[in-house]
Motif scaffolding. Structure first.
Motif, mmCIF file in Angstrom:
data_model
loop_
_atom_site.group_PDB
_atom_site.id
_atom_site.type_symbol
_atom_site.label_atom_id
_atom_site.label_comp_id
_atom_site.label_asym_id
_atom_site.label_seq_id
_atom_site.Cartn_x
_atom_site.Cartn_y
_atom_site.Cartn_z
ATOM 1 N N ALA A 173 30.323 -9.707 41.502
ATOM 2 C CA ALA A 173 31.234 -10.833 41.743
ATOM 3 C C ALA A 173 31.623 -11.512 40.441
ATOM 4 N N VAL A 174 30.657 -11.784 39.585
ATOM 5 C CA VAL A 174 30.957 -12.445 38.311
ATOM 6 C C VAL A 174 31.860 -11.552 37.462
ATOM 7 N N HIS A 198 35.634 -12.733 36.547
ATOM 8 C CA HIS A 198 35.940 -13.040 35.148
ATOM 9 C C HIS A 198 36.884 -12.021 34.523
ATOM 10 N N GLU A 199 36.539 -10.759 34.637
ATOM 11 C CA GLU A 199 37.273 -9.731 33.902
ATOM 12 C C GLU A 199 38.530 -9.241 34.605
ATOM 13 N N ALA A 248 32.471 -10.601 18.381
ATOM 14 C CA ALA A 248 32.741 -9.288 17.811
ATOM 15 C C ALA A 248 34.054 -8.708 18.338
ATOM 16 N N ASN A 249 34.245 -8.723 19.659
ATOM 17 C CA ASN A 249 35.461 -8.167 20.248
ATOM 18 C C ASN A 249 35.479 -8.390 21.755
ATOM 19 N N SER A 250 36.562 -7.990 22.380
ATOM 20 C CA SER A 250 36.705 -8.112 23.829
ATOM 21 C C SER A 250 35.859 -7.060 24.522
ATOM 22 N N SER A 272 37.619 -18.473 34.714
ATOM 23 C CA SER A 272 36.814 -18.906 33.569
ATOM 24 C C SER A 272 35.352 -19.012 34.005
ATOM 25 N N HIS A 273 34.460 -19.076 33.024
ATOM 26 C CA HIS A 273 33.043 -19.246 33.360
ATOM 27 C C HIS A 273 32.811 -20.554 34.100
#
Length: 191
Positions: free
Chosen positions: A145-146, A150-151, A117-119, A156-157
């Motif tokens: 932490a994740v 990530h953001e 859908a979007n960021s 990356s995952h």
């Protein structure tokens, strides 16, 4: 306004070479350059200032002990940052329990639908977050932490999964749950 230097600013190779030779002034220059960014990163990941201070100490001991192994194949700042991330995750692993990554299959589907859908940062609820620091303190250590890795840090995952010794779906599921929790928290009037 001062320019952010943090891990984005590279030290001259001469300082790194001097530190590799045991020069204390060069080691001090490395400390002055990276102590604050290291603390900020560790504090964002752990949500614990005391732990972050301990992590900075551990990171600098490891960096100085292993600086001779730095081979200039990448940036020194990136090498240093990776040690800080690894130590922050090691702290979380040694001090907290984690959710089994086989749970919450529906969260993975929801996350993938959301990505289509979007960021995450373009949604309206994110704009409503007045104080991200306050909101992230309400998250579990794992979730924070994740999210940070990530953001904010751009991992990356797959990279996050490797840091935690989990599957890639662990990272995706954790981020999906975290984003939903932040959405709910941001809609609450009193934080």
């Amino acid at each position: 306004m001062t320019e952010y230097s943090g891990f984005a600013k590279q030290l001259p190779n001469a300082i790194i070479e001097d530190a590799q030779s045991g020069d204390r002034a060069a080691m001090e220059a490395i400390y002055r350059q990276y102590a604050n960014p290291c603390f900020s990163l560790a504090n964002r990941i752990t949500g614990n200032k005391e732990a972050a201070q301990d992590i900075v100490h551990i990171v600098f001991v490891k960096v100085m002990k292993n600086i001779g192994k730095f081979d200039y194949s990448g940036s020194f700042a990136g090498w240093f940052r990776q040690i800080a991330v690894n130590e922050s995750i090691a702290y979380l692993k040694s001090h907290h329990k984690y959710i089994d990554d086989t749970e919450f299959e529906e969260d993975l589907v929801m996350y993938e639908q959301h990505l289509n859908a979007n960021s995450q940062f373009e949604t309206r609820w994110w704009e409503a977050c007045k104080d991200l620091s306050t909101l992230t303190q309400k998250l579990s250590e794992q979730a924070r932490a994740v999210l940070i890795l990530h953001e904010i840090e751009g991992y990356s995952h797959q990279e996050i999964a490797a840091l935690f010794g989990k599957s890639e779906s662990f990272s995706k599921q954790s981020l999906a749950r975290t984003l939903q929790r932040l959405k709910r928290l941001s809609s609450i009037k009193e934080l």
